[in-house]
Write an enzyme that holds these catalytic residues in place. Structure first.
Site, mmCIF file in Angstrom:
data_model
loop_
_atom_site.group_PDB
_atom_site.id
_atom_site.type_symbol
_atom_site.label_atom_id
_atom_site.label_comp_id
_atom_site.label_asym_id
_atom_site.label_seq_id
_atom_site.Cartn_x
_atom_site.Cartn_y
_atom_site.Cartn_z
ATOM 1 N N ASN A 15 1.131 -1.156 0.136
ATOM 2 C CA ASN A 15 0.039 -0.196 0.163
ATOM 3 C C ASN A 15 0.796 0.793 0.059
ATOM 4 O O ASN A 15 1.864 1.414 0.348
ATOM 5 C CB ASN A 15 -0.871 0.238 1.055
ATOM 6 C CG ASN A 15 -0.090 -0.214 2.355
ATOM 7 O OD1 ASN A 15 0.417 1.021 2.683
ATOM 8 N ND2 ASN A 15 -0.372 -0.996 3.134
ATOM 9 N N ASP B 266 -4.298 -6.632 4.842
ATOM 10 C CA ASP B 266 -5.836 -7.288 4.738
ATOM 11 C C ASP B 266 -5.076 -8.789 4.652
ATOM 12 O O ASP B 266 -6.027 -9.816 5.334
ATOM 13 C CB ASP B 266 -6.881 -6.938 4.560
ATOM 14 C CG ASP B 266 -7.196 -5.493 5.626
ATOM 15 O OD1 ASP B 266 -6.721 -5.668 6.456
ATOM 16 O OD2 ASP B 266 -8.000 -4.678 4.862
ATOM 17 N N PRO C 124 -3.606 -12.164 9.796
ATOM 18 C CA PRO C 124 -3.124 -11.880 10.767
ATOM 19 C C PRO C 124 -3.942 -10.257 11.255
ATOM 20 O O PRO C 124 -2.895 -9.648 11.214
ATOM 21 C CB PRO C 124 -2.041 -11.544 11.862
ATOM 22 C CG PRO C 124 -1.017 -12.433 11.384
ATOM 23 C CD PRO C 124 -1.667 -12.113 9.644
ATOM 24 N N ASP C 125 -4.472 -10.587 12.342
ATOM 25 C CA ASP C 125 -5.096 -9.012 12.718
ATOM 26 C C ASP C 125 -4.371 -8.803 14.299
ATOM 27 O O ASP C 125 -4.817 -9.377 15.198
ATOM 28 C CB ASP C 125 -6.284 -9.291 13.207
ATOM 29 C CG ASP C 125 -6.876 -7.757 13.311
ATOM 30 O OD1 ASP C 125 -6.738 -7.086 14.215
ATOM 31 O OD2 ASP C 125 -8.724 -8.109 13.520
ATOM 32 N N ILE C 126 -3.388 -7.870 13.916
ATOM 33 C CA ILE C 126 -1.971 -7.856 14.905
ATOM 34 C C ILE C 126 -2.972 -7.122 15.888
ATOM 35 O O ILE C 126 -3.331 -6.757 17.480
ATOM 36 C CB ILE C 126 -1.136 -6.693 14.574
ATOM 37 C CG1 ILE C 126 -0.289 -7.637 13.626
ATOM 38 C CG2 ILE C 126 0.023 -6.356 15.400
ATOM 39 C CD1 ILE C 126 0.617 -6.883 12.617
ATOM 40 N N PHE D 127 -5.876 3.010 13.892
ATOM 41 C CA PHE D 127 -5.969 4.214 12.721
ATOM 42 C C PHE D 127 -6.379 3.656 11.986
ATOM 43 O O PHE D 127 -6.655 2.330 11.596
ATOM 44 C CB PHE D 127 -3.864 4.283 12.160
ATOM 45 C CG PHE D 127 -3.891 5.625 13.225
ATOM 46 C CD1 PHE D 127 -3.861 6.470 12.915
ATOM 47 C CD2 PHE D 127 -3.304 4.739 14.004
ATOM 48 C CE1 PHE D 127 -2.837 7.548 13.275
ATOM 49 C CE2 PHE D 127 -2.289 5.671 14.966
ATOM 50 C CZ PHE D 127 -2.680 7.489 14.490
ATOM 51 N N LYS E 205 -14.862 -0.107 13.156
ATOM 52 C CA LYS E 205 -13.565 -1.123 13.765
ATOM 53 C C LYS E 205 -13.528 -0.793 15.173
ATOM 54 O O LYS E 205 -12.420 -1.369 15.495
ATOM 55 C CB LYS E 205 -12.228 0.018 13.007
ATOM 56 C CG LYS E 205 -10.991 -0.750 13.088
ATOM 57 C CD LYS E 205 -9.967 0.004 12.148
ATOM 58 C CE LYS E 205 -8.724 -0.599 11.741
ATOM 59 N NZ LYS E 205 -7.649 -0.137 10.286
ATOM 60 N N LYS F 275 -12.508 -4.719 16.769
ATOM 61 C CA LYS F 275 -11.007 -4.587 17.316
ATOM 62 C C LYS F 275 -11.274 -4.431 18.548
ATOM 63 O O LYS F 275 -10.158 -5.188 19.341
ATOM 64 C CB LYS F 275 -10.090 -3.028 17.061
ATOM 65 C CG LYS F 275 -10.080 -2.690 15.429
ATOM 66 C CD LYS F 275 -8.873 -4.566 14.490
ATOM 67 C CE LYS F 275 -9.438 -4.317 13.337
ATOM 68 N NZ LYS F 275 -8.715 -4.726 12.345
#
Length: 399
Positions: free
Chosen positions: A209, A278, A305-307, A322, A336, A340
């Site tokens: 990105n 993602d 993985p969703d850190i 963020f 979000k 999260k």
């Protein structure tokens, strides 16, 4: 501001950015500091000593062996006088001589003779900044305990575009003020992620990105200046960081996840500023993929993985997310936060050309829950370094 009565020695070297030093001098005086100015011969080619004398209210110093002062060893007295030394702008030549320990003019002599903290704000052509000799000097100065403030990136007087611009006077003022603050984050450990992650498709191609890492690096610097122990986990970016910050470089989202896990014990605040991919290719080819036909190419992706969610699930650190959005900013930011499991998220509109990805500027909406209701605090528009300063001051109040 904590600058009332503080003694600041402002060094100015040769460069077009010297005109900004006049505003810095004026702002320091306005904040209550006492300012003495030392100019090199090169600086006087860009701005006159008379200007700085009028703004500082004190005679400007520029000669190492001044007959009017040397009877009392004036250069040593000046070195002892200061509480803090800032050189802005600092040319490549000055940093090279400072690193070498030379004392061939008044400013380098003062820097050698003072026991006060020193910070330099580099300003030069982008190619000069990128030169390995300059980067070596920067690293060595940081190892010697000298703070490197900047540079910023953008249009330059020579027509080039890139890193090398001196930080704005307002940012420098905040950084000087930070030095005299009571270090509100002393004793805390902040873990921050920054930059993009890159996910290999084959040995020469990857998914990524547009994140430059500038916002995350600015937050790391601001937290360190506020007294925190800072660990920065960063994707591939072309940025430097102060020597007091522990830096861990990674490439992929999985590597970033593992680095965060390894550093998470004892963390007080976790700021997930990185733009983590993602998805990644389910299988990365070991050899360069060749065009098979004109029908296109299908790559199967799998989720990374969703850190941030993992960090929030540990229930041991205050977690800040963020969100880089292009529309429906508030709606997506709140969603979000819920997904999260966090209480604070900083959202910005990356569809705008004047802020966000690759820009030196940003405008951030900080969404947080208070008494069950969604609140918002606007920061900016301003330089990312200024927003980082504001954010680090704001976050402790909503923990």
């Amino acid at each position: 501001m904590k600058l009332q009565g503080k003694k600041v020695l402002l060094g100015i070297t040769g460069g077009i950015a010297a005109y900004k030093s006049a505003e810095l001098c004026r702002n320091l005086k306005k904040a209550g500091a006492e300012v003495r100015v030392v100019m090199t011969k090169g600086a006087q080619a860009f701005i006159t000593p008379l200007t700085l004398q009028a703004l500082s209210g004190n005679p400007v110093h520029h000669d190492l062996l001044d007959p009017n002062a040397e009877a009392a060893m004036g250069h040593i007295e000046l070195a002892r006088w200061s509480d803090f030394v800032v050189v802005a702008p600092a040319s490549a030549d000055f940093m090279a001589r400072l690193n070498a320990g030379m004392a061939d003019d008044l400013l380098t002599t003062l820097c050698l003779a003072t026991a006060s903290p020193i910070a330099v704000a580099p300003a030069m052509n982008q190619q000069m900044w990128a030169n390995p000799a300059t980067q070596h000097n920067v690293q060595q100065l940081m190892l010697k305990g000298i703070e490197i403030w900047g540079p910023d990136e953008g249009d330059q007087a020579c027509g080039d575009v890139g890193p090398g611009r001196m930080l704005e006077p307002s940012d420098l003022l905040n950084r000087i003020d930070d030095h005299f603050n009571d270090k509100p984050l002393k004793g805390q450990h902040w873990l921050i992620t920054a930059g993009p992650t890159v996910e290999p498709i084959d040995p020469v191609r990857y998914l990524a990105n547009r994140s430059s890492g500038k916002m995350g690096f600015a937050i790391a610097e601001a937290a360190a200046r506020a007294g925190a122990e800072v660990t920065l986990v960063t994707g591939p970016v072309n940025l430097t960081v102060s020597g007091s910050i522990k830096r861990i470089d990674v490439q992929t989202a999985q590597q970033m996840f593992e680095a965060v896990q390894s550093q998470f014990k004892g963390v007080d605040t976790f700021v997930a500023c990185a733009a983590v991919s993602d998805y990644r290719p389910k299988v990365a080819a070991q050899q360069k993929l060749k065009k098979q036909s004109d029908d296109g190419l299908t790559i199967e992706l799998t989720q990374n993985p969703d850190i941030l969610r993992w960090a929030a699930e540990q229930n041991t650190a205050f977690c800040v997310g963020f969100a880089a959005e292009t529309n429906n900013i508030e709606e997506y930011a709140e969603a979000k936060m819920t997904k999260k499991g966090i209480n604070v998220i900083c959202a910005n509109d990356v569809s705008r050309k004047d802020i966000g990805f690759s820009s030196d500027n940003n405008e951030v909406s900080v969404y947080y829950k208070k008494d069950g209701a969604l609140q918002v605090q606007q920061l900016g528009p301003a330089l990312k370094s200024v927003i980082a300063h504001q954010l680090v001051n704001f976050l402790p109040g909503i923990k």
